[in-house]
Design a protein around this motif. Structure first.
Motif, PDB file in Angstrom:
ATOM      1  N   VAL A  22       0.859  -1.186   0.000  1.00  0.00           N
ATOM      2  CA  VAL A  22       0.000   0.000   0.000  1.00  0.00           C
ATOM      3  C   VAL A  22       0.895   1.236   0.000  1.00  0.00           C
ATOM      4  O   VAL A  22       1.985   1.229   0.588  1.00  0.00           O
ATOM      5  N   ARG A  23       0.417   2.280  -0.683  1.00  0.00           N
ATOM      6  CA  ARG A  23       1.148   3.553  -0.731  1.00  0.00           C
ATOM      7  C   ARG A  23       0.222   4.683  -0.330  1.00  0.00           C
ATOM      8  O   ARG A  23      -0.982   4.644  -0.617  1.00  0.00           O
ATOM      9  N   LEU A  24       0.802   5.700   0.277  1.00  0.00           N
ATOM     10  CA  LEU A  24       0.031   6.864   0.699  1.00  0.00           C
ATOM     11  C   LEU A  24       0.625   8.113   0.072  1.00  0.00           C
ATOM     12  O   LEU A  24       1.845   8.327   0.121  1.00  0.00           O
ATOM     13  N   SER A  25      -0.234   8.929  -0.526  1.00  0.00           N
ATOM     14  CA  SER A  25       0.183  10.231  -1.051  1.00  0.00           C
ATOM     15  C   SER A  25      -0.469  11.333  -0.240  1.00  0.00           C
ATOM     16  O   SER A  25      -1.516  11.126   0.392  1.00  0.00           O
ATOM     17  N   VAL A  26       0.169  12.489  -0.241  1.00  0.00           N
ATOM     18  CA  VAL A  26      -0.288  13.635   0.538  1.00  0.00           C
ATOM     19  C   VAL A  26      -0.506  14.809  -0.409  1.00  0.00           C
ATOM     20  O   VAL A  26       0.309  15.043  -1.309  1.00  0.00           O
ATOM     21  N   MET A  27      -1.600  15.533  -0.187  1.00  0.00           N
ATOM     22  CA  MET A  27      -1.949  16.662  -1.049  1.00  0.00           C
ATOM     23  C   MET A  27      -2.270  17.861  -0.178  1.00  0.00           C
ATOM     24  O   MET A  27      -2.871  17.738   0.891  1.00  0.00           O
ATOM     25  N   ASP A  28      -1.874  19.038  -0.650  1.00  0.00           N
ATOM     26  CA  ASP A  28      -2.170  20.247   0.117  1.00  0.00           C
ATOM     27  C   ASP A  28      -2.081  21.446  -0.812  1.00  0.00           C
ATOM     28  O   ASP A  28      -1.399  21.409  -1.857  1.00  0.00           O
ATOM     29  N   GLY A  29      -2.755  22.529  -0.446  1.00  0.00           N
ATOM     30  CA  GLY A  29      -2.735  23.769  -1.192  1.00  0.00           C
ATOM     31  C   GLY A  29      -1.868  24.809  -0.520  1.00  0.00           C
ATOM     32  O   GLY A  29      -1.761  24.859   0.706  1.00  0.00           O
ATOM     33  N   LYS A  30      -1.221  25.640  -1.335  1.00  0.00           N
ATOM     34  CA  LYS A  30      -0.363  26.707  -0.832  1.00  0.00           C
ATOM     35  C   LYS A  30      -0.728  27.987  -1.572  1.00  0.00           C
ATOM     36  O   LYS A  30      -0.821  28.001  -2.799  1.00  0.00           O
TER      37      LYS A  30
END
Length: 671
Positions: free
Chosen positions: A374-382
């Motif tokens: 399993v893999r986890l990605s992270v997303m965010d706005g700047k």
């Protein structure tokens, strides 16, 4: 084989006069070494039938050697003796043997090792020419007769910023194909494609032209500029100032030349990284804007994807599949933090999702059966933005980024009152409002309020406003605009106007849980769930098999709600689980059924064993800890803060180009 001391002594005795100063002899040897590429082009042209013994390439060798010999012959300077012709002829007659003695094989016309040109020492007078020997566009009718290159014109003297950051003069020669009329420069190839002229970049060019007027730079200077960008967040103007201050040369590197060096170098880096170098073409000798625009169109407009990230995997972002029985076997007593009995259901959407079965894990597979990963990605706005058209719903770029307000489609609105929806013409050319006194007065107050604000000034005002307490329920304080009302409309936020250009809303970045960047995109009006989903769709459009098992996002519950209500059959629902990152989950409401049930980053009831690990403390007790770092996007955004002041002043083209550069620069730590 490299030249020995005995070889050098023989060369000095045979080819140079005995009264020639030793310094001059070594200088001439350096010039001879620099002319080695021209001899290769000469010998390659001679392979074709009916070629003259003395080609134009050999004439250039004669010319450059003669000039160098006259410069170093002190007797000629004192007494007017011209011994250059005799000695240059002697050297030219045995030039192939001379190169052989220096360890350079003239018959090795292909697969030239550039490092061999530094044997036995670097030349002091460089020759800039193409490394190619034959035309790459002309068809080869006979394998024994290749379309060789000719010299287009006589050598010209150019300024070169060499690898030591000093300005030196060099000789530029341009090769030419007599058949298809293609011109081969040291850093590019121009050719005819139908009725128009086109250009291909030489991605491995050691020298780059940085001006229309024959100013060149060593590619290693661009490497220095790249390191300054990564280490010190230095833009091209800062780099030019540093370079000029560090050298005593009268000649200076201008801001425009530094920018072109940046664009030329990173255009090649980006094209090679994204695998687009083979098919990339642009207008010949185009300016900075057209080059960056062409590269941007080739690798991604308003966003990008790092293809190499799709096959990335490491122990920090990729874990072996876990099951609930694993937690039990490790001695964990599962809790009940997902007890939602008695919680109010706030909408019909939550009713639908709350009635879904509670997330359950299947039993562990039989021993010896592959578990998978399993893999986890992270997303965010700047909130790193660039300017756009003054109309809220328009996403087009400005015509004039210096002081313009509109795109080309809405340029006519410059003559209309900036108060929306007045629609009256301005009271005089260049004005922003009509002749209504209330509009004129409100615009004057607006100008007085904002005319002296700079980016550091806005940050200072926000800090001062936040000293008395934070607004918006603990969120970061925002700049409060204090303006008078316009009629019945409050002046602080509700007066719609076009007095200045708007900006995009934010930059959205995606990376794996280890920090390896995956892709990015832009939200133009708000960080809404449809726009965020569109960015995810774009990143994994061509790689559906590489979708992450988990996506951590600060508003994952709203994103999940949007996907379920708009497209219940979405492939995202079957491939990926959306969770809120650990920091923002603290601030989410405990009454949000969907968030608690489906978006918990580390549930303790064993429903998502992939998200937790069992660790032992110093006293021998076992605890559940988070298996992934869900804050890598915040860490990347903190690094991007150093570039915010530069990016805010850029056009949409330069902004996209720069973000593409920053994404591959962030990969240097993974090399």
């Amino acid at each position: 084989m490299a030249a020995t001391v005995r070889d050098l002594i023989v060369i000095l005795q045979v080819f140079f006069p005995g009264d020639l100063p030793l310094r001059g002899a070594f200088y001439l040897l350096g010039v001879i070494i620099s002319l080695y590429p021209l001899l290769r082009l000469h010998l390659n042209q001679r392979r074709q039938p009916r070629q003259p013994t003395q080609t134009a390439w050999m004439s250039s060798i004669h010319t450059l050697l003669t000039a160098a010999f006259k410069q170093e012959d002190e007797l000629a300077l004192l007494f007017g003796l011209d011994r250059s012709k005799k000695y240059v002829n002697d050297i030219s007659d045995d030039l192939e043997s001379l190169y052989t003695m220096l360890g350079l094989d003239p018959d090795r016309l292909h697969n030239l090792d550039a490092s061999s040109l530094l044997t036995p020492f670097p030349p002091e007078r460089l020759v800039l020419c193409t490394s190619r020997l034959s035309c790459i566009f002309c068809p080869v009718a006979d394998l024994n007769i290749t379309p060789t290159l000719r010299r287009r014109e006589k050598p010209q003297t150019v300024w070169l910023l060499d690898k030591t950051c000093h300005w030196v003069q060099a000789d530029l020669l341009i090769a030419h194909c007599a058949s298809c009329k293609a011109d081969y420069f040291p850093d590019c190839i121009t050719y005819r494609d139908g009725n128009r002229r086109r250009q291909r970049l030489e991605v491995s060019a050691p020298y780059i032209r940085i001006s229309k007027h024959s100013v060149w730079a060593d590619r290693r200077i661009a490497i220095l500029q790249e390191n300054a960008l990564n280490r010190f967040h230095a833009g091209w103007s800062n780099f030019a100032d540093w370079l000029n201050d560090s050298t005593a040369s009268v000649r200076k590197l201008t801001y425009r030349q530094s920018q072109r060096l940046f664009l030329q170098h990173f255009s090649r880096r980006l094209l090679m990284f994204h695998g687009k170098e083979a098919n990339f073409v642009c207008d010949p000798h185009c300016n900075n804007h057209m080059l960056s625009k062409s590269v941007r169109e080739a690798i991604g407009v308003d966003g990008g994807v790092l293809e190499v990230a799709m096959s990335h995997g490491c122990t920090e972002c990729t874990h072996l599949k876990r099951y609930q029985s694993d937690l039990t076997n490790e001695g964990i007593i599962l809790g009940g933090d997902l007890d939602i009995a008695g919680l109010p259901v706030e909408s019909t959407v939550d009713v639908v999702i709350a009635n879904l079965p509670t997330p359950q894990q299947q039993e562990a597979p039989p021993h010896g059966t592959p578990r998978g990963y399993v893999r986890l990605s992270v997303m965010d706005g700047k909130s790193i933005t660039h300017r756009k058209c003054a109309l809220n719903m328009c996403e087009r770029p400005l015509v004039n980024y210096k002081n313009g307000r509109f795109c080309d489609a809405h340029l006519s609105l410059a003559d209309v009152c900036g108060i929306v929806p007045c629609g009256q013409p301005v009271h005089q050319p260049g004005a922003l409002t009509c002749n209504d006194p209330s509009h004129i007065n409100w615009q004057r107050q607006y100008a007085n309020r904002f005319s002296r604000l700079s980016f550091p000034g806005v940050q200072r005002v926000i800090r001062r406003q936040g000293q008395g307490g934070q607004d918006n329920e603990g969120l970061t304080p925002a700049l409060r605009v204090e303006l008078s009302a316009l009629g019945d409309i409050p002046g602080d936020q509700e007066v719609i106007h076009t007095f200045r250009a708007k900006t995009t809303h934010c930059l959205q970045t995606v990376q794996w849980a280890c920090g390896f960047p995956v892709g990015w995109g832009k939200c133009y009006r708000s960080e809404s769930s449809p726009q965020v989903l569109a960015i995810l769709d774009r990143i994994w459009q061509d790689h559906p098999e590489s979708k992450p098992s988990f996506v951590a996002y600060d508003d994952a519950c709203s994103l999940l709600r949007h996907i379920v209500t708009q497209d219940p059959t979405s492939a995202w629902l079957s491939s990926t689980k959306f969770i809120v990152d650990a920091w923002h989950y603290i601030g989410h409401r405990s009454t949000d059924v969907l968030c608690r049930l489906w978006c918990n980053p580390a549930p303790t009831n064993g429903s998502q064993p992939d998200l937790v690990l069992v660790t032992e403390d110093a006293n021998g007790g076992t605890h559940q800890t988070r298996a992934f770092n869900t804050e890598t996007a915040e860490q990347l955004n903190a690094w991007l803060n150093g570039f915010e002041s530069q990016l805010r002043q850029m056009s949409d083209v330069n902004y996209d180009f720069y973000i593409h550069v920053l994404m591959i620069s962030d990969l240097q730590g993974w090399a």
